[in-house]
Design a protein around this motif. Sequence first.
Motif, mmCIF file in Angstrom:
data_model
loop_
_atom_site.group_PDB
_atom_site.id
_atom_site.type_symbol
_atom_site.label_atom_id
_atom_site.label_comp_id
_atom_site.label_asym_id
_atom_site.label_seq_id
_atom_site.Cartn_x
_atom_site.Cartn_y
_atom_site.Cartn_z
ATOM 1 N N ARG A 99 0.748 -1.275 -0.154
ATOM 2 C CA ARG A 99 -0.050 -0.084 -0.034
ATOM 3 C C ARG A 99 1.012 1.373 0.073
ATOM 4 N N ARG A 191 -13.997 14.499 2.079
ATOM 5 C CA ARG A 191 -12.687 14.077 2.558
ATOM 6 C C ARG A 191 -11.914 13.965 1.036
ATOM 7 N N LYS A 201 -2.495 6.798 1.265
ATOM 8 C CA LYS A 201 -2.348 7.249 2.709
ATOM 9 C C LYS A 201 -1.556 8.377 2.554
ATOM 10 N N TYR A 206 -5.634 14.018 5.407
ATOM 11 C CA TYR A 206 -5.823 14.401 6.782
ATOM 12 C C TYR A 206 -5.985 15.921 6.951
ATOM 13 N N GLY A 240 -9.964 8.460 9.661
ATOM 14 C CA GLY A 240 -8.915 7.400 9.498
ATOM 15 C C GLY A 240 -9.471 5.964 9.796
ATOM 16 N N MET A 241 -10.742 5.640 9.690
ATOM 17 C CA MET A 241 -11.035 4.391 10.002
ATOM 18 C C MET A 241 -12.346 3.929 8.882
ATOM 19 N N LEU A 262 -10.152 4.895 1.626
ATOM 20 C CA LEU A 262 -8.719 4.186 1.960
ATOM 21 C C LEU A 262 -8.834 2.712 1.997
ATOM 22 N N ILE A 265 -6.230 -2.316 5.523
ATOM 23 C CA ILE A 265 -5.870 -3.580 5.952
ATOM 24 C C ILE A 265 -6.698 -4.023 6.963
ATOM 25 N N THR A 266 -7.349 -3.522 7.876
ATOM 26 C CA THR A 266 -8.048 -3.927 8.994
ATOM 27 C C THR A 266 -9.414 -4.234 8.056
ATOM 28 N N ARG A 267 -9.825 -3.294 7.136
ATOM 29 C CA ARG A 267 -11.094 -3.557 6.512
ATOM 30 C C ARG A 267 -11.005 -4.731 5.877
ATOM 31 N N CYS A 306 -13.268 0.659 12.093
ATOM 32 C CA CYS A 306 -12.220 -0.237 12.101
ATOM 33 C C CYS A 306 -10.824 0.391 11.641
ATOM 34 N N GLY A 307 -9.669 -0.032 12.144
ATOM 35 C CA GLY A 307 -8.208 0.543 11.392
ATOM 36 C C GLY A 307 -7.194 0.139 12.404
HETATM 37 C C1 LIG Z 1 -4.998 4.099 7.615
HETATM 38 C C2 LIG Z 1 -6.364 4.597 7.470
HETATM 39 C C3 LIG Z 1 -7.446 3.759 7.533
HETATM 40 C C4 LIG Z 1 -6.955 2.150 8.160
HETATM 41 O O1 LIG Z 1 -6.289 1.577 7.429
HETATM 42 P P1 LIG Z 1 -5.606 0.080 8.067
HETATM 43 O O2 LIG Z 1 -4.952 -0.377 7.069
HETATM 44 O O3 LIG Z 1 -6.840 -0.472 8.596
HETATM 45 O O4 LIG Z 1 -4.910 0.656 9.446
HETATM 46 C C5 LIG Z 1 -8.783 4.212 7.206
HETATM 47 N N1 LIG Z 1 -8.943 5.144 6.578
HETATM 48 C C6 LIG Z 1 -8.046 6.120 6.292
HETATM 49 C C7 LIG Z 1 -8.169 7.510 5.821
HETATM 50 C C8 LIG Z 1 -6.674 5.839 6.746
HETATM 51 O O5 LIG Z 1 -5.798 6.740 6.546
#
Ligand SMILES: *Cc1c(COP(=O)(O)O)cnc(C)c1O
Length: 361
Positions: A99, A191, A201, A206, A240-241, A262, A265-267, A306-307
């Motif tokens: 990623r 966003r 990312k 942000y 961020g999730m 985004l 990876i948790t998704r 999740c994240g």
């Molecule tokens: C990093 C991030 C996530 C979560 O990603 P993971 O790989 O699950 O940590 C979700 N949304 C945004 C905008 C992010 O920057």
Amino acid sequence: MLASAFVRLPHPNPTADDVRAAAIADPQFGRVFTDHMVSIRYKEGIGWHDAKVMPRGPLSLDPATAVLHYAQEIFEGLKAYRLDDGSMALFRIEANAARFNASARRMAMAELPEELFIAAVKEAVAADADWFPPVAGGALYLRPFMYASEVFLGVKPASEYHFLVIVSPVGNYFKSGAPAVSLWVSEDYTRAAPGGTGAAKCGGNYAASLIAQSEAIAKGHDQVVFLDAAEHRWIEELGGMNMFFVMDDGSIVTPPLTGTILPGITRDTIITLARDAGLAVREERYAIDQWQANAQSGKLTESFACGTAAVVTPVGKVTRGDASFTIGAGGPGQVTTMLKDRLVGIQRGLVPDPHGWVTRL
Ligand SMILES: *Cc1c(COP(=O)(O)O)cnc(C)c1O
């Protein structure tokens, strides 16, 4: 450049044991940092070079450094977990490495060979393993990032980049107490737009989301939820999730990867774990009106975000303008809890890892 080519420069004056112990006793999130960092440089024509593990310290930047003007910056976030046997492990680091390069391509930055990314993260953990926080849910949070380091004000992709990994001992992302978070639906701000950088990312995403997040906090909520930029109707994600919606028949909906959210990876992990558990997962658009109507009728029973940082976080309440609605009983639901337990179980080596996600260190 070889992944083995790191020069190791130990900190000449590392943090004293008692000071470190006090710092990691209640580290919270992103406030405590370790003694070392990894640094690798890139220059067009030379490639990646000068890889080192070195004392963590300020960066000295020329005021004309490109990132300060045109914001070529990307990052990753992953954790080193403590396993039951006391050893440490990384979770799906290959996915973070891939990623990172997908983000680099979108931002017209140099790509970092995946094995170098992985080696850099391992070097960072090895240098500061004694900073692991002795708290429930504790981890070493790794923050690999890269910025345009060329000194030039012309508008073009930079020809020089600086990659670093810093390490932060962390506890829970949300201050404990609340069993579920409350969300504020942003109707004024978006966003990411189609064709934009929503799937990368990058720090810029942000920067664009912070005003909406501040608005959510000012109105007494924990997090902002963004809708799509074109119709202001489809749920995208939080700042961020990623979001998941659980229906009363046990099926799960999550917004599809259309380029504006985004690819967490948790998704991806949650989708796999849910399917492993026999649940139907649909990656399809879900409208804010549907969410409200389904929560009120009982067709929707749970929602969670999740994240890596916050793991799996139940949503208790959603506010949109003057109207609010509660999700289920307002606390963590059964499916949310089951998926969280399976995820955390694999990350901590408590249950089998059938997909080969865990890298033991
Ligand atoms: C990093 C991030 C996530 C979560 O990603 P993971 O790989 O699950 O940590 C979700 N949304 C945004 C905008 C992010 O920057």
